[in-house]
Write a protein that holds these residues in place. Structure first.
Motif, short mmCIF file in Angstrom:
data_model
loop_
_atom_site.label_atom_id
_atom_site.label_comp_id
_atom_site.label_asym_id
_atom_site.label_seq_id
_atom_site.Cartn_x
_atom_site.Cartn_y
_atom_site.Cartn_z
N LYS A 197 32.94 33.95 38.23
CA LYS A 197 33.96 34.91 38.70
C LYS A 197 34.32 35.91 38.13
N LYS A 209 31.55 38.68 38.23
CA LYS A 209 31.42 39.22 39.50
C LYS A 209 32.67 40.28 39.46
N ASP A 210 33.83 39.81 38.93
CA ASP A 210 34.82 40.74 38.96
C ASP A 210 34.59 41.95 37.99
N VAL A 223 31.57 43.45 37.42
CA VAL A 223 30.85 43.94 38.03
C VAL A 223 31.44 44.96 39.32
N ASN A 224 32.31 44.41 40.02
CA ASN A 224 32.89 44.97 40.94
C ASN A 224 34.31 45.85 40.78
N ARG A 225 34.62 46.01 39.57
CA ARG A 225 35.59 46.91 39.10
C ARG A 225 35.16 48.33 39.32
#
Length: 91
Positions: A83, A86-87, A89-91
């Motif tokens: 998690k 993933k978080d 990378v998605n910022r």
């Protein structure tokens, strides 16, 4: 990023020598490979986990001739991102 660039970046971040960092990264890769090869999972909380999967035997086609061919069953390596990874990378 290739392996040498990874060694350089980790050595710069930790202040350790490139030789020691290279040995540590090689040891990490060896331990993960041996563990996953034996069927176990390597789980790094927040980063992800390495595990094995199975791919069933199936019928495929030769792209050059179009002829059907049998593709054997195989083990695969899976990586599931954690998690926190993933978080980030998605910022």
């Amino acid at each position: 990023m290739n392996k040498q660039e990874l060694v350089d970046a980790v050595a710069a971040a930790t202040g350790a020598s490139k030789a020691a960092t290279g040995e540590a990264i090689d040891a990490f890769i060896e331990v993960v490979t041996d563990t996953v090869t034996s069927g176990e999972t390597v789980q790094l909380i927040g980063f992800g986990s390495f595990s094995t999967g199975a791919r069933a035997a199936r019928v495929g086609r030769n792209p050059a001739t179009g002829a059907e061919m049998q593709i054997a069953a195989a083990k695969t390596v899976k990586f599931s991102a954690g998690k926190a990874f993933k978080d980030a990378v998605n910022r």
